[in-house]
Write an enzyme that holds these catalytic residues in place. Structure first.
Site, PDB file in Angstrom:
ATOM      1  N   SER A 139       0.841  -1.208   0.000  1.00 43.15           N
ATOM      2  CA  SER A 139       0.000   0.000   0.000  1.00 43.15           C
ATOM      3  C   SER A 139       0.869   1.247   0.000  1.00 43.15           C
ATOM      4  O   SER A 139       1.937   1.270   0.619  1.00 43.15           O
ATOM      5  CB  SER A 139      -0.872  -0.016   1.256  1.00 43.15           C
ATOM      6  OG  SER A 139      -1.414   1.258   1.500  1.00 43.15           O
ATOM      7  N   TYR A 162      -3.485   5.379  -4.029  1.00 38.97           N
ATOM      8  CA  TYR A 162      -4.757   6.107  -4.109  1.00 38.97           C
ATOM      9  C   TYR A 162      -4.519   7.286  -5.040  1.00 38.97           C
ATOM     10  O   TYR A 162      -3.391   7.752  -5.168  1.00 38.97           O
ATOM     11  CB  TYR A 162      -5.149   6.640  -2.731  1.00 38.97           C
ATOM     12  CG  TYR A 162      -5.472   5.563  -1.728  1.00 38.97           C
ATOM     13  CD1 TYR A 162      -6.633   4.816  -1.851  1.00 38.97           C
ATOM     14  CD2 TYR A 162      -4.632   5.299  -0.653  1.00 38.97           C
ATOM     15  CE1 TYR A 162      -6.947   3.828  -0.941  1.00 38.97           C
ATOM     16  CE2 TYR A 162      -4.939   4.312   0.269  1.00 38.97           C
ATOM     17  CZ  TYR A 162      -6.095   3.594   0.116  1.00 38.97           C
ATOM     18  OH  TYR A 162      -6.399   2.610   1.027  1.00 38.97           O
ATOM     19  N   THR A 188      -6.403   2.190  -6.476  1.00 37.51           N
ATOM     20  CA  THR A 188      -7.629   1.954  -5.697  1.00 37.51           C
ATOM     21  C   THR A 188      -8.581   3.129  -5.903  1.00 37.51           C
ATOM     22  O   THR A 188      -8.203   4.283  -5.681  1.00 37.51           O
ATOM     23  CB  THR A 188      -7.286   1.785  -4.207  1.00 37.51           C
ATOM     24  OG1 THR A 188      -6.446   0.638  -4.073  1.00 37.51           O
ATOM     25  CG2 THR A 188      -8.531   1.603  -3.357  1.00 37.51           C
ATOM     26  N   LYS A 285      -8.641  -1.193  -8.677  1.00 32.75           N
ATOM     27  CA  LYS A 285      -9.168  -1.949  -7.515  1.00 32.75           C
ATOM     28  C   LYS A 285     -10.361  -1.205  -6.917  1.00 32.75           C
ATOM     29  O   LYS A 285     -10.256  -0.004  -6.626  1.00 32.75           O
ATOM     30  CB  LYS A 285      -8.074  -2.094  -6.459  1.00 32.75           C
ATOM     31  CG  LYS A 285      -8.521  -2.726  -5.139  1.00 32.75           C
ATOM     32  CD  LYS A 285      -7.313  -2.986  -4.235  1.00 32.75           C
ATOM     33  CE  LYS A 285      -7.689  -3.655  -2.930  1.00 32.75           C
ATOM     34  NZ  LYS A 285      -8.170  -2.738  -1.909  1.00 32.75           N
ATOM     35  N   SER A 307     -13.727  -5.547  -5.763  1.00 31.33           N
ATOM     36  CA  SER A 307     -13.450  -5.336  -4.331  1.00 31.33           C
ATOM     37  C   SER A 307     -14.373  -4.266  -3.783  1.00 31.33           C
ATOM     38  O   SER A 307     -14.717  -3.306  -4.484  1.00 31.33           O
ATOM     39  CB  SER A 307     -11.985  -4.885  -4.171  1.00 31.33           C
ATOM     40  OG  SER A 307     -11.718  -4.485  -2.832  1.00 31.33           O
ATOM     41  N   HIS A 309     -13.352  -3.123  -0.734  1.00 27.30           N
ATOM     42  CA  HIS A 309     -12.405  -2.689   0.306  1.00 27.30           C
ATOM     43  C   HIS A 309     -12.655  -3.461   1.613  1.00 27.30           C
ATOM     44  O   HIS A 309     -12.474  -2.932   2.715  1.00 27.30           O
ATOM     45  CB  HIS A 309     -12.554  -1.182   0.542  1.00 27.30           C
ATOM     46  CG  HIS A 309     -11.254  -0.466   0.778  1.00 27.30           C
ATOM     47  ND1 HIS A 309     -10.664   0.346  -0.155  1.00 27.30           N
ATOM     48  CD2 HIS A 309     -10.428  -0.424   1.862  1.00 27.30           C
ATOM     49  CE1 HIS A 309      -9.543   0.857   0.334  1.00 27.30           C
ATOM     50  NE2 HIS A 309      -9.376   0.402   1.550  1.00 27.30           N
ATOM     51  N   ARG A 364      -7.329  -9.149   5.515  1.00 24.10           N
ATOM     52  CA  ARG A 364      -7.308  -9.424   6.953  1.00 24.10           C
ATOM     53  C   ARG A 364      -6.618 -10.741   7.318  1.00 24.10           C
ATOM     54  O   ARG A 364      -5.891 -10.766   8.320  1.00 24.10           O
ATOM     55  CB  ARG A 364      -8.736  -9.396   7.510  1.00 24.10           C
ATOM     56  CG  ARG A 364      -9.357  -8.003   7.487  1.00 24.10           C
ATOM     57  CD  ARG A 364     -10.728  -8.034   8.148  1.00 24.10           C
ATOM     58  NE  ARG A 364     -11.452  -6.791   8.010  1.00 24.10           N
ATOM     59  CZ  ARG A 364     -12.212  -6.446   6.959  1.00 24.10           C
ATOM     60  NH1 ARG A 364     -12.299  -7.273   5.924  1.00 24.10           N
ATOM     61  NH2 ARG A 364     -12.853  -5.297   6.938  1.00 24.10           N
TER      62      ARG A 364
HETATM   63  C1  LIG Z   1      -6.100  -3.138   7.982  1.00 22.23           C
HETATM   64  C2  LIG Z   1      -6.454  -2.945   6.538  1.00 22.23           C
HETATM   65  C3  LIG Z   1      -5.851  -1.922   5.819  1.00 22.23           C
HETATM   66  C4  LIG Z   1      -6.159  -1.742   4.459  1.00 22.23           C
HETATM   67  N1  LIG Z   1      -5.487  -0.781   3.735  1.00 22.23           N
HETATM   68  C5  LIG Z   1      -5.705  -0.691   2.406  1.00 22.23           C
HETATM   69  C6  LIG Z   1      -4.932   0.207   1.615  1.00 22.23           C
HETATM   70  O1  LIG Z   1      -4.060   0.910   2.114  1.00 22.23           O
HETATM   71  N2  LIG Z   1      -5.212   0.257   0.289  1.00 22.23           N
HETATM   72  C7  LIG Z   1      -6.185  -0.513  -0.321  1.00 22.23           C
HETATM   73  O2  LIG Z   1      -6.383  -0.437  -1.525  1.00 22.23           O
HETATM   74  N3  LIG Z   1      -6.893  -1.389   0.415  1.00 22.23           N
HETATM   75  C8  LIG Z   1      -6.681  -1.504   1.746  1.00 22.23           C
HETATM   76  N4  LIG Z   1      -7.380  -2.418   2.476  1.00 22.23           N
HETATM   77  C9  LIG Z   1      -8.362  -3.298   1.791  1.00 22.23           C
HETATM   78  C10 LIG Z   1      -7.694  -4.584   1.289  1.00 22.23           C
HETATM   79  O3  LIG Z   1      -6.778  -4.326   0.260  1.00 22.23           O
HETATM   80  C11 LIG Z   1      -8.723  -5.584   0.756  1.00 22.23           C
HETATM   81  O4  LIG Z   1      -9.505  -4.962  -0.235  1.00 22.23           O
HETATM   82  C12 LIG Z   1      -9.636  -6.175   1.828  1.00 22.23           C
HETATM   83  O5  LIG Z   1      -8.939  -6.326   3.043  1.00 22.23           O
HETATM   84  C13 LIG Z   1     -10.151  -7.539   1.363  1.00 22.23           C
HETATM   85  O6  LIG Z   1     -11.010  -8.090   2.289  1.00 22.23           O
HETATM   86  P1  LIG Z   1     -10.550  -9.162   3.403  1.00 22.23           P
HETATM   87  O7  LIG Z   1      -9.878  -8.375   4.478  1.00 22.23           O
HETATM   88  O8  LIG Z   1     -11.837  -9.758   3.857  1.00 22.23           O
HETATM   89  O9  LIG Z   1      -9.622 -10.151   2.746  1.00 22.23           O
HETATM   90  C14 LIG Z   1      -7.109  -2.598   3.839  1.00 22.23           C
HETATM   91  C15 LIG Z   1      -7.706  -3.627   4.578  1.00 22.23           C
HETATM   92  C16 LIG Z   1      -7.380  -3.808   5.915  1.00 22.23           C
HETATM   93  C17 LIG Z   1      -8.030  -4.941   6.670  1.00 22.23           C
END
Ligand SMILES: Cc1cc2nc3c(=O)[nH]c(=O)nc-3n(C[C@H](O)[C@H](O)[C@H](O)COP(=O)(O)O)c2cc1C
Length: 413
Positions: A139, A162, A188, A285, A307, A309, A364
């Site tokens: 990220s 972003y 994203t 994304k 996605s 997010h 996660r």
């Molecule tokens: C703690 C955390 C931080 C995240 N930070 C970003 C990020 O910086 N950029 C982004 O595109 N998605 C971010 N996401 C979303 C993830 O890339 C992803 O879309 C999402 O976690 C998928 O779902 P899951 O957690 O059920 O696997 C974040 C998710 C979590 C849990």
């Protein structure tokens, strides 16, 4: 403070010398990881191991967390139709993502400020992904910088960005990512503004975390986490240290600057500008509708990540797995399709692949692993999903993931 931590660590090491090897192993990261038998076990162990506000930041989602739950429940709407008497003695789980061979159809999703969970943060997560033969996506808002993660984990990486208000900072990051060999850009697009995560609001969670009495008490009851954190606090986002970022304001000013970077005025026209600053493949994304997917294809993206997010932005959307079939049909193979959101079992991966995804991303599960048992915990998350996927493929009578298709899925309701 560091001297004190060193002293405690040395004393602990001396005390451990008298402890039988089996006990030492039990309490090591590897031992803890081995005691987790599915992703939920890693989640429970992470919950016990990191301070509650940090766990909630990882585990939580926007508003009523309906989308987060739907991402899981969505998988229950699909039934697998196994076929029998197929030779499954040799399984093929390898595939390619944008031309790069990966040993399993699971890619590390970008997660910001992962260093709050463990000081090795994104470096440890990337290393675990690489040890399994797959790609990690870093990220833009990672705790560790592009340079730090590259040094710790030289394997294949994508870079996630972003569309930032200060385009200069964004382009600077793209240059650094390209110079360090990141193979694709993930843009994203579901963060026009920041989602409202009520657990964070209630916990008064902020980046950097405020050092309140409550926060200190939380740290004290999580000694494993506290020992690491005190020795190597990771409070800021490592990539945003640039001459353009306001200097001298400390971590709080830095965090405020980061929060102002989500640009609510972004449109499809901005994609072309990013193309000019990035020579490699581009994935978008955060797509949830077939018409947006078609527009992405028309804008020449190489990949689309279906996605929401992980339910952390707009609440009450569809689950990603339910959104996938119509998107796959609309795209018709003109771009590579990926999916994330709620992947917790090998059978979820089969469903996603059968409905048109080339691979899935996990968010996660990796961070639960990191909180539970450091890098060994992240590796365990990948291993568990890999093992479940292999067994499920054998039981379903589909030895090759390339053979999976909609005919092996039945939609309930
Ligand atoms: C703690 C955390 C931080 C995240 N930070 C970003 C990020 O910086 N950029 C982004 O595109 N998605 C971010 N996401 C979303 C993830 O890339 C992803 O879309 C999402 O976690 C998928 O779902 P899951 O957690 O059920 O696997 C974040 C998710 C979590 C849990």
């Amino acid at each position: 403070m560091n001297d004190f931590v060193d002293l405690v660590a040395r004393q602990l090491a001396a005390d451990l010398r008298g402890v039988p090897a089996a006990t030492r192993r039990r309490f090591s990261d590897e031992g803890r990881a081995a005691r987790c038998h599915n992703i939920e076990d890693l989640r429970v162990m992470a919950k016990r191991s990191v301070p509650q506000p940090i766990f909630d930041y990882v585990d939580g989602a926007a508003w009523g967390e309906v989308t987060r739950r739907r991402n899981r429940d969505g998988f229950e709407r699909f039934e697998l139709l196994p076929r029998m008497l197929v030779d499954v003695s040799k399984l093929e789980l390898a595939t390619t993502a944008l031309g790069r061979e990966i040993a399993l159809p699971i890619i590390g999703a970008p997660t910001g400020t992962t260093g709050l969970t463990h000081p090795d943060g994104e470096g440890a997560v990337a290393r675990a992904a690489h040890s399994m033969g797959t790609i990690y996506t870093q990220s833009a808002l990672s705790s560790l910088s592009i340079e730090e993660v590259s040094a710790m984990a030289p394997g294949p990486k994508w870079f996630q960005l972003y569309v930032m208000t200060d385009r200069g900072v964004a382009y600077d990051m793209l240059q650094r990512a390209a110079a360090h060999g990141y193979e694709a850009l993930v843009l994203t697009v579901d963060v026009a503004v920041a989602g409202v995560r009520e657990r964070d609001v209630r916990n008064r969670f902020s980046i950097p975390p405020r050092l309140t009495l409550r926060a200190a008490a939380q740290g004290l009851v999580r000694p494993r986490w506290a020992r690491n954190f005190i020795a190597r606090p990771r409070l800021t986002t490592g990539n945003t240290t640039s001459p353009r970022v306001p200097a001298g304001g400390g971590a709080v000013a830095h965090a405020e600057w980061v929060n102002r970077q989500f640009d609510p005025s972004v449109t499809w026209d901005d994609l072309a500008t990013f193309r000019e600053h990035w020579g490699g493949p581009l994935l978008i994304k955060g797509i949830m509708r077939p018409d947006d997917a078609v527009r992405a294809v028309e804008h020449g993206v190489e990949g689309i990540i279906v996605s929401n997010h992980g339910g952390r932005q707009l609440d009450h959307t569809r689950s990603t797995i339910e959104a996938l079939p119509a998107i796959a049909e609309a795209v018709g193979g003109r771009a590579e399709l990926y999916l994330d959101g709620g992947i917790r079992r090998g059978t979820d991966i089969i469903t996603a692949l059968a409905l048109g995804a080339r691979a899935v991303l996990i968010g996660r599960p990796m961070v639960y692993g990191l909180g539970a048992a450091g890098e060994a915990g992240v590796r365990r998350a990948f291993e568990l999903l890999h093992g479940e996927l292999a067994t499920a493929l054998a039981l379903a009578g589909y030895p090759r993931i390339s053979d999976l298709g909609p005919e092996m899925i039945h939609l309930v309701r």
